[in-house]
Design a protein around this motif. Sequence first.
Motif, PDB file in Angstrom:
ATOM      1  N   VAL A 230       0.827  -1.199   0.000  1.00 57.77           N
ATOM      2  CA  VAL A 230       0.000   0.000   0.000  1.00 57.77           C
ATOM      3  C   VAL A 230       0.868   1.258   0.000  1.00 57.77           C
ATOM      4  O   VAL A 230       1.644   1.484   0.917  1.00 57.77           O
TER       5      VAL A 230
ATOM      6  N   PRO B 185       0.339   5.018   0.586  1.00 55.44           N
ATOM      7  CA  PRO B 185      -0.802   5.719   1.181  1.00 55.44           C
ATOM      8  C   PRO B 185      -1.515   6.609   0.168  1.00 55.44           C
ATOM      9  O   PRO B 185      -0.868   7.359  -0.560  1.00 55.44           O
ATOM     10  N   PHE B 186      -2.827   6.483   0.112  1.00 56.19           N
ATOM     11  CA  PHE B 186      -3.676   7.343  -0.728  1.00 56.19           C
ATOM     12  C   PHE B 186      -3.308   7.294  -2.213  1.00 56.19           C
ATOM     13  O   PHE B 186      -3.496   8.257  -2.937  1.00 56.19           O
TER      14      PHE B 186
ATOM     15  N   MET C  39      -6.256   7.723  -4.527  1.00 53.15           N
ATOM     16  CA  MET C  39      -6.787   9.075  -4.372  1.00 53.15           C
ATOM     17  C   MET C  39      -5.912  10.070  -5.146  1.00 53.15           C
ATOM     18  O   MET C  39      -6.411  10.969  -5.824  1.00 53.15           O
ATOM     19  N   LEU C  40      -4.607   9.877  -5.041  1.00 54.34           N
ATOM     20  CA  LEU C  40      -3.683  10.729  -5.789  1.00 54.34           C
ATOM     21  C   LEU C  40      -3.833  10.518  -7.287  1.00 54.34           C
ATOM     22  O   LEU C  40      -3.896  11.479  -8.061  1.00 54.34           O
TER      23      LEU C  40
ATOM     24  N   ARG D 243      -8.461   0.059   1.291  1.00 54.01           N
ATOM     25  CA  ARG D 243      -9.739   0.730   1.526  1.00 54.01           C
ATOM     26  C   ARG D 243     -10.075   1.713   0.414  1.00 54.01           C
ATOM     27  O   ARG D 243     -11.237   2.028   0.198  1.00 54.01           O
ATOM     28  N   ASP D 244      -9.042   2.166  -0.304  1.00 56.69           N
ATOM     29  CA  ASP D 244      -9.335   3.078  -1.408  1.00 56.69           C
ATOM     30  C   ASP D 244      -9.696   2.319  -2.685  1.00 56.69           C
ATOM     31  O   ASP D 244      -9.611   2.846  -3.789  1.00 56.69           O
TER      32      ASP D 244
END
Lengths: 222, 222
Positions: free
Chosen positions: B91, B93-94, B97-98, B128-129
């Motif tokens: 993972v 992070p984000f 999303m990015l 989770r994303d």
Amino acid sequence: MTAILLSGGMDSTTLLWWLKARQPGPIHAISIDYGQRHRIELECAARLAHLAEVAAHEMLALDLAALGGNPLTDPTVDVPTAESKRQRDTVVPFRNMLFATLAAAYCATKGIVDLYMAPVKDDYAAYRDCRRPFYDSLEQSLRLGAAHDAPWAIHTPFVKLWKQDIVALGLKLGVPYGETHTCYEGLRPACGVCDACCERLAAFAANRACDPLAYAAGEKTL
Amino acid sequence: MTAILLSGGMDSTTLLWWLKARQPGPIHAISIDYGQRHRIELECAARLAHLAEVAAHEMLALDLAALGGNPLTDPTVDVPTAESKRQRDTVVPFRNMLFATLAAAYCATKGIVDLYMAPVKDDYAAYRDCRRPFYDSLEQSLRLGAAHDAPWAIHTPFVKLWKQDIVALGLKLGVPYGETHTCYEGLRPACGVCDACCERLAAFAANRACDPLAYAAGEKTL
């Protein structure tokens, strides 16, 4: 531990000094190298982070220049002057959303969930990503998208303040405004005629204060 | 006009073929160069975009390597094997999303408001994303943060499909799976033992189909 997005401009620099005065924990300053034409902004951010004695100053790269068509990253597009009042033309789509998310990714690697940003009321009209409902939604996206449940928060304590309120606050806090960068033209001495310089000078004038920044001869008074 | 995030892997490639079959308008494919150790992924994306005859293929840069600590970008971290079952370790992070936000910024410059992404059910637990509530929130953030009111949508038609459903669909659509890249080790022939290769082989096996990709000798059967 907290993090702050530090551009090297007046607003985020004032926020950094405000944060230092309010909470004693380590502060991570994050600046985004988004291909801005004027590298002086990043140099100012580095100097200000050093002056503020932050725990760490991270420079993260984000290639917005590839998106093109924006005067902040594209040398073929003119910057708006005060006269043209085209603040909208300096919008890089979703810029604050990208900055916040990239900063959050950095925070996640450090165990930080509190990110401070400095949108101000003056930007409200032209930049929808400077409004609090947007940040509320972005917080929610971070909480839902994070690897683990965590109370992610994007703090925007200046979102209802005008630039002149920022300057009033910063003068009390002893912010070294002479080290901040504002001019859209990337000049030092600052040009004093672009939209950004004019807004800055007006904010100091409203406080009956003298801007310590050097301006091109004859351009310092509005 | 629509846009799609194309990684060069099985899921987004199947989505591209699915999209081509369903709507006749121009498709912009967007790939993110996030400092991945294995450049072969981006080469596959470029080849697949060409094969799909997209209107444009844009490669956007995002320096996630600077965040460190992740096996997909950091050569000092081992990739997880099927045995270790540490999917969580991959993972960034984000990351989604990015990617989505950067893609949206590109879309905004082209007047596109429909972005397709290919999270699948297999990734649901670890990432989770990859879940729809996250994308609902992200859509809302895009709508609130955009320069103008626009019906921003992030379409994730495969979010409830397992990888074996994707393969079933892709085989019907004639997806050139031999041109896609999956292996975490970045090998071609693929290693056949990393988590990603094992998942891929299992998806083909569940369809009683033969994966056209070349694997290192003796590693092709589960």
